[in-house]
Design an enzyme around this catalytic site. Structure first.
Site, mmCIF file in Angstrom:
data_model
loop_
_atom_site.group_PDB
_atom_site.id
_atom_site.type_symbol
_atom_site.label_atom_id
_atom_site.label_comp_id
_atom_site.label_asym_id
_atom_site.label_seq_id
_atom_site.Cartn_x
_atom_site.Cartn_y
_atom_site.Cartn_z
ATOM 1 N N TYR A 1 0.830 -1.214 0.000
ATOM 2 C CA TYR A 1 0.000 0.000 0.000
ATOM 3 C C TYR A 1 0.861 1.260 0.000
ATOM 4 C CZ TYR A 1 -4.409 -2.363 0.069
ATOM 5 O OH TYR A 1 -5.492 -3.127 -0.315
ATOM 6 N N ASN B 1 -12.468 2.315 -7.614
ATOM 7 C CA ASN B 1 -11.086 2.768 -7.449
ATOM 8 C C ASN B 1 -10.901 3.483 -6.116
ATOM 9 O OD1 ASN B 1 -10.768 1.771 -10.011
ATOM 10 N ND2 ASN B 1 -10.991 3.763 -11.016
ATOM 11 N N ASP C 1 -8.312 5.712 -5.714
ATOM 12 C CA ASP C 1 -7.270 6.717 -6.016
ATOM 13 C C ASP C 1 -7.740 8.170 -5.930
ATOM 14 O OD1 ASP C 1 -7.590 5.650 -9.503
ATOM 15 O OD2 ASP C 1 -8.779 7.126 -8.384
ATOM 16 N N HIS D 1 -15.093 0.878 -2.721
ATOM 17 C CA HIS D 1 -14.005 0.099 -2.097
ATOM 18 C C HIS D 1 -13.067 0.966 -1.266
ATOM 19 C CE1 HIS D 1 -14.616 -3.115 -5.463
ATOM 20 N NE2 HIS D 1 -15.523 -3.198 -4.507
ATOM 21 N N THR E 1 -13.660 -1.536 -16.339
ATOM 22 C CA THR E 1 -13.700 -2.563 -15.303
ATOM 23 C C THR E 1 -13.857 -3.934 -15.951
ATOM 24 O OG1 THR E 1 -14.768 -3.341 -13.270
ATOM 25 C CG2 THR E 1 -16.199 -2.297 -14.908
HETATM 26 C C1 BV8 Z 1 -18.067 -8.987 -0.252
HETATM 27 C C2 BV8 Z 1 -9.899 -2.387 -2.733
HETATM 28 C C3 BV8 Z 1 -19.747 -9.650 1.255
HETATM 29 C C4 BV8 Z 1 -8.577 -2.812 -2.224
HETATM 30 C C5 BV8 Z 1 -10.855 -4.244 -4.006
HETATM 31 C C6 BV8 Z 1 -17.099 -16.056 -5.905
HETATM 32 C C7 BV8 Z 1 -18.047 -15.524 -6.762
HETATM 33 C C8 BV8 Z 1 -18.504 -14.239 -6.615
HETATM 34 C C9 BV8 Z 1 -18.014 -13.419 -5.588
HETATM 35 C C10 BV8 Z 1 -17.073 -13.957 -4.750
HETATM 36 C C11 BV8 Z 1 -16.613 -15.246 -4.884
HETATM 37 N N1 BV8 Z 1 -15.691 -15.469 -3.933
HETATM 38 C C12 BV8 Z 1 -15.552 -14.349 -3.170
HETATM 39 C C13 BV8 Z 1 -16.397 -13.435 -3.661
HETATM 40 C C14 BV8 Z 1 -16.625 -12.099 -3.155
HETATM 41 C C15 BV8 Z 1 -15.472 -11.201 -3.583
HETATM 42 C C16 BV8 Z 1 -15.267 -11.255 -5.095
HETATM 43 O O1 BV8 Z 1 -16.026 -10.668 -5.844
HETATM 44 N N2 BV8 Z 1 -14.200 -11.951 -5.517
HETATM 45 C C17 BV8 Z 1 -13.955 -12.067 -6.955
HETATM 46 C C18 BV8 Z 1 -12.469 -11.821 -7.243
HETATM 47 C C19 BV8 Z 1 -14.415 -13.453 -7.414
HETATM 48 N N3 BV8 Z 1 -15.913 -9.878 -3.215
HETATM 49 C C20 BV8 Z 1 -15.685 -9.438 -1.966
HETATM 50 O O2 BV8 Z 1 -15.069 -10.042 -1.111
HETATM 51 C C21 BV8 Z 1 -16.310 -8.084 -1.643
HETATM 52 N N4 BV8 Z 1 -17.038 -8.157 -0.406
HETATM 53 O O3 BV8 Z 1 -18.412 -9.793 -1.083
HETATM 54 O O4 BV8 Z 1 -18.691 -8.782 0.950
HETATM 55 C C22 BV8 Z 1 -19.144 -10.704 2.133
HETATM 56 C C23 BV8 Z 1 -18.665 -10.297 3.376
HETATM 57 C C24 BV8 Z 1 -18.161 -11.264 4.223
HETATM 58 C C25 BV8 Z 1 -18.109 -12.621 3.808
HETATM 59 C C26 BV8 Z 1 -18.535 -12.981 2.514
HETATM 60 C C27 BV8 Z 1 -19.058 -12.013 1.673
HETATM 61 C C28 BV8 Z 1 -15.239 -7.017 -1.479
HETATM 62 C C29 BV8 Z 1 -14.501 -6.838 -2.782
HETATM 63 C C30 BV8 Z 1 -13.630 -5.596 -2.682
HETATM 64 C C31 BV8 Z 1 -12.190 -5.975 -2.919
HETATM 65 N N5 BV8 Z 1 -11.378 -4.746 -2.934
HETATM 66 N N6 BV8 Z 1 -10.154 -3.101 -3.987
HETATM 67 C C32 BV8 Z 1 -7.473 -2.308 -3.108
HETATM 68 O O5 BV8 Z 1 -7.728 -1.739 -4.191
HETATM 69 O O6 BV8 Z 1 -6.326 -2.468 -2.683
HETATM 70 S S1 BV8 Z 1 -11.137 -5.012 -5.477
HETATM 71 C C33 BV8 Z 1 -10.169 -4.416 -6.729
HETATM 72 O O7 BV8 Z 1 -10.719 -5.011 -7.919
HETATM 73 C C34 BV8 Z 1 -10.227 -2.920 -7.014
HETATM 74 O O8 BV8 Z 1 -11.214 -2.212 -6.303
HETATM 75 C C35 BV8 Z 1 -10.590 -2.919 -8.499
HETATM 76 O O9 BV8 Z 1 -11.147 -1.761 -8.909
HETATM 77 C C36 BV8 Z 1 -11.537 -4.035 -8.484
HETATM 78 C C37 BV8 Z 1 -12.101 -4.561 -9.736
HETATM 79 O O10 BV8 Z 1 -11.095 -4.601 -10.672
HETATM 80 P P1 BV8 Z 1 -11.262 -3.575 -11.906
HETATM 81 O O11 BV8 Z 1 -11.455 -2.198 -11.365
HETATM 82 O O12 BV8 Z 1 -12.282 -4.101 -12.832
HETATM 83 O O13 BV8 Z 1 -9.824 -3.593 -12.523
HETATM 84 P P2 BV8 Z 1 -9.218 -4.709 -13.502
HETATM 85 O O14 BV8 Z 1 -7.747 -4.489 -13.539
HETATM 86 O O15 BV8 Z 1 -9.765 -6.056 -13.130
HETATM 87 O O16 BV8 Z 1 -9.829 -4.352 -14.942
HETATM 88 C C38 BV8 Z 1 -9.420 -3.160 -15.605
HETATM 89 C C39 BV8 Z 1 -10.249 -3.100 -16.871
HETATM 90 O O17 BV8 Z 1 -9.965 -1.862 -17.525
HETATM 91 C C40 BV8 Z 1 -9.923 -4.218 -17.862
HETATM 92 O O18 BV8 Z 1 -11.144 -4.753 -18.349
HETATM 93 C C41 BV8 Z 1 -9.146 -3.499 -18.983
HETATM 94 O O19 BV8 Z 1 -9.452 -4.066 -20.249
HETATM 95 C C42 BV8 Z 1 -9.707 -2.105 -18.910
HETATM 96 N N7 BV8 Z 1 -8.816 -1.020 -19.328
HETATM 97 C C43 BV8 Z 1 -7.465 -0.924 -19.139
HETATM 98 N N8 BV8 Z 1 -7.036 0.261 -19.630
HETATM 99 C C44 BV8 Z 1 -8.124 0.914 -20.111
HETATM 100 C C45 BV8 Z 1 -9.262 0.112 -19.918
HETATM 101 N N9 BV8 Z 1 -10.496 0.490 -20.300
HETATM 102 C C46 BV8 Z 1 -10.623 1.699 -20.882
HETATM 103 N N10 BV8 Z 1 -9.579 2.538 -21.103
HETATM 104 C C47 BV8 Z 1 -8.327 2.179 -20.730
HETATM 105 N N11 BV8 Z 1 -7.295 3.030 -20.983
#
Ligand code: BV8
Ligand code: ZN
Length: 263
Positions: free
Chosen positions: A76, A110, A112, A127, A198
């Protein structure tokens, strides 16, 4: 699904979207790491993404923090340093500019703070925000300039000597209730719901586009390539958000010279 011709300046929008923009009053922008990529903030997934080197569970989870707080703080601190020297890009500014013509709500994954710095008035941070920290023991708030690290590089609370953590939502943690409820309300209220930069893999945030669709919104994806959510969209614009969002402002300016008071 359509991709715009050419690079900057020649981006034409699909007729369907232009028509929606001419009658819309309320826009919602649901954003992820991709909108900040052009500012120099690394994304999570895809080439060069942060998670490539680490597993999310090891760093962005309370379990990972409890096991190795020094490593999590190292990660971080690196991200705080990056985010402290980047600027909002043309995509962030375009969303703020659209407030000239529409009621605009930003829902961001995000941490940021770039949307607020770009001038957006309504920003829901699902988040958390990396500029804030709090004690995991007593909840006391700590700004970045009051963090005194211990021998392991972990800042300690002056009140209860608990471990201080960034004010972000880790995997397995609940989202801030008010931000979540306001975001669901905004998704249901949107005339046009944009999903920008996203991958749509993190829940419950990734359920918001479906929520908006069920409530009757026109759904638009802006991404450099297709994602898991692409089939659900009415239009997908493939390209950089820093190019596409200013093109949407240009169309909105041409459609409605009316200027809305900034609320
Ligand atoms: C919760 C903060 C209830 C920290 C983050 C199985 C199935 C479904 C869900 C789950 C599961 N197992 C576990 C879960 C729940 C879990 C989850 O969803 N896991 C996923 C991975 C399967 N979720 C949680 O735990 C959430 N809480 O469910 O609470 C609960 C409570 C207790 C017990 C049980 C349940 C909490 C999730 C929050 C996690 N924290 N961030 C930090 O940042 O340090 S997540 C992290 O991922 C960031 O916030 C980020 O923003 C987020 C999502 O990623 P994206 O933003 O989409 O970024 P990514 O890199 O993936 O994609 C970028 C995109 O941009 C790409 O598509 C790319 O093509 C595109 N791109 C790139 N450049 C450009 C562009 N587009 C346009 N222009 C450009 N120039
Ligand atoms: Zn404390």
């Amino acid at each position: 699904m359509s991709g715009p011709p050419g690079g900057r300046g020649e981006t034409a929008l699909p007729e369907t979207l232009t028509r929606r923009l001419s009658s819309a009053a309320r826009l919602v922008f649901f954003t992820g790491a991709g909108i900040s990529a052009e500012s120099g903030v690394p994304t999570f997934r895809g080439a060069g993404g942060i998670w490539e080197k680490f597993r999310p569970e090891d760093l962005a989870s309370f379990e990972g923090f409890r096991k190795n707080p020094g490593l999590v703080w190292e990660w971080y601190r690196m991200r705080k340093e990056i985010m402290s020297r980047v600027e909002p890009n043309a995509g962030h500014r375009a969303i703020a500019d659209l407030e000239r013509h529409y009621h605009v709500t930003v829902i961001t994954q995000n941490i940021d703070n770039l949307h607020r710095r770009a001038g957006s008035s309504v920003v829901h941070e699902l988040h958390g925000n990396i500029e804030r920290n709090y004690c995991s023991g007593c909840g006391a708030y700590y700004p970045d300039d009051r963090l005194e690290a211990d021998g392991e590089g972990v800042p300690r609370c002056v009140k209860c000597s608990g471990m201080i953590r960034p004010d972000v939502v880790w995997f397995g943690e609940f989202l801030p209730e008010e931000e979540w409820n306001d975001s669901v309300g905004a998704a249901r209220w949107a005339d046009v719901f944009f999903c920008v930069g996203t991958s749509g893999v993190v829940y419950p945030a990734a359920s918001l586009p479906g929520e908006a669709k069920r409530a009757g919104a026109f759904l638009v994806e802006i991404n450099t390539g297709p994602t898991d959510l692409t089939p659900a969209f009415d239009e997908s614009l493939f390209g950089a958000s820093g190019d596409l969002l200013p093109a949407i402002v240009a169309v909105a300016d041409s459609l409605s010279p009316r200027n809305m008071r900034k609320n």
